[in-house]
Enzyme design. Sequence first.
Site, short mmCIF file in Angstrom:
data_model
loop_
_atom_site.label_atom_id
_atom_site.label_comp_id
_atom_site.label_asym_id
_atom_site.label_seq_id
_atom_site.Cartn_x
_atom_site.Cartn_y
_atom_site.Cartn_z
N HIS A 286 11.59 16.20 0.27
CA HIS A 286 11.98 17.61 0.16
C HIS A 286 10.89 18.36 -0.58
O HIS A 286 10.27 17.82 -1.49
CB HIS A 286 13.30 17.75 -0.61
CG HIS A 286 13.99 19.05 -0.39
ND1 HIS A 286 13.67 20.19 -1.09
CD2 HIS A 286 14.97 19.41 0.47
CE1 HIS A 286 14.44 21.19 -0.68
NE2 HIS A 286 15.23 20.75 0.28
N ASP A 337 20.06 16.20 5.03
CA ASP A 337 20.20 15.78 6.44
C ASP A 337 20.47 14.30 6.60
O ASP A 337 20.93 13.88 7.67
CB ASP A 337 18.93 16.17 7.21
CG ASP A 337 18.81 17.67 7.34
OD1 ASP A 337 17.78 18.23 6.97
OD2 ASP A 337 19.80 18.30 7.79
#
Length: 400
Positions: A286, A337
């Site tokens: 991320h 996700d």
Amino acid sequence: MATQETLTPSGDGTDKAAKPADKAPLPVIKRVGLEGVVALDSVLSFIDGQVGELIYHGYDIKDLAENTTFEEVAYLLWKGSLPNRAQLDELNAQLQAERELPPMVLDVLRSVPEDAHPMAALRTAVSALALFDSEADDPSPEANYRKALRLTARTPTIIAAFDRLRKGKEALAPLKRNSTAHDFLYMLNGEEPGTAAERTFDVCLVLHAEHGLNASTFAGRVIGATLSDMYSAVTGAIGALKGPLHGGANVEVMKTLLELDRSGKSPEQFILDKLAAKERVMGFGHRVYKTLDPRAVILREMVQDLSEERGQRQWYDYGVEMMNTMEREKGIYPNVDFFSASVYHMLGIDMDLFTTIFTLSRMTGWTAHLIEQWSANRLIRPRSEYTGPRNLKVVPINQR
Ligand code: SDX
């Protein structure tokens, strides 16, 4: 250090943000991908990537996931406070009343090819909604709130209608008497969901609603900052979310899990082989979180519960071993996700619809950011460093 531009509320959407005090050229900051650059002030969410904290308008994401519904979070993002019972009942009634699609938009969906990418179909239908909204180009805060609500009400209807039409079934009219989660699962599957499935899906919608200036939200704000309209801005945001480095990752995660399931390898060996091949393992890493995404913590628990309840324990076991291997080998953690893919899979949702579900939820965050952008607008226009040639002279074409 560039002057921190502060936003002064104007309310009429004109270019009212405070400009740098003096006219001296600002010092140049070059950050590829705008990494770490603060582009604006926002009250909508705060992320601490070092400790793995996420709050929406002052409330921790864990508290919201455990104690609110998607509609309460939508109200929080749009209005700046959690609704009381009367306010929530009114919002639910408004969403239910707006859930149905204009007939011509349903016709657009009927003409979409069966093998169309679900995000391309969604992007097209959302864009078409603007053609049948008399307020599409009305920039007033009141009209923009109604459009935010309309878009949030109709996105689930578009997704469910697209999926049923591509399977040769008729689109189902919304029940218009339940939560977004309930009505969506009904329109998708043709039967009303059980309480557990509805609540599980509702928590997923809470978790995906808002996340600061992620790529799709930023794309939407850039479009909105030109004083274009809300439909244009969210259509651009859908395009950004489609990418596998962003919202498209949840589909890629499911493909990876199914590949692992067929491979006969241990999750650890499977990951080691991917890393050895210099492949990206989707659902990990991320730009902001440098530890476990707090949403992934909640989703991991949901996968554990669902996988035990449905006798599909492998999705949880795979996920945990993959997570441990990535942390040990690369110091990289799961993002939102990674575990959401297994939740949607176990809820029986088609894999290629996963990113459209991300869109369903993030429509609230996008529209809240647009309302905030227009409250004190300033055109968003960074610079680029020129690295091309200079002092070239044009040669007549017959001599080139
Ligand atoms: C979302 O921004 C948001 O808030 C987004 C989101 C939201 O709610 O809106 O949180 C939702 O989009 C989550 C992210 C979903 N995307 C993926 O899961 C795709 C896989 N992840 C990566 O591609 C990557 O981690 C990004 C794109 C998410 C972030 O990339 P950065 O910040 O540009 O980091 P990078 O690509 O420069 O990687 C840094 C290093 C690299 O190693 P080196 O080349 O320097 O040796 O980490 C490695 C990368 O190779 N790395 C990975 C990896 N992610 C980063 N290696 C293997 N697998 C990965 N997934």
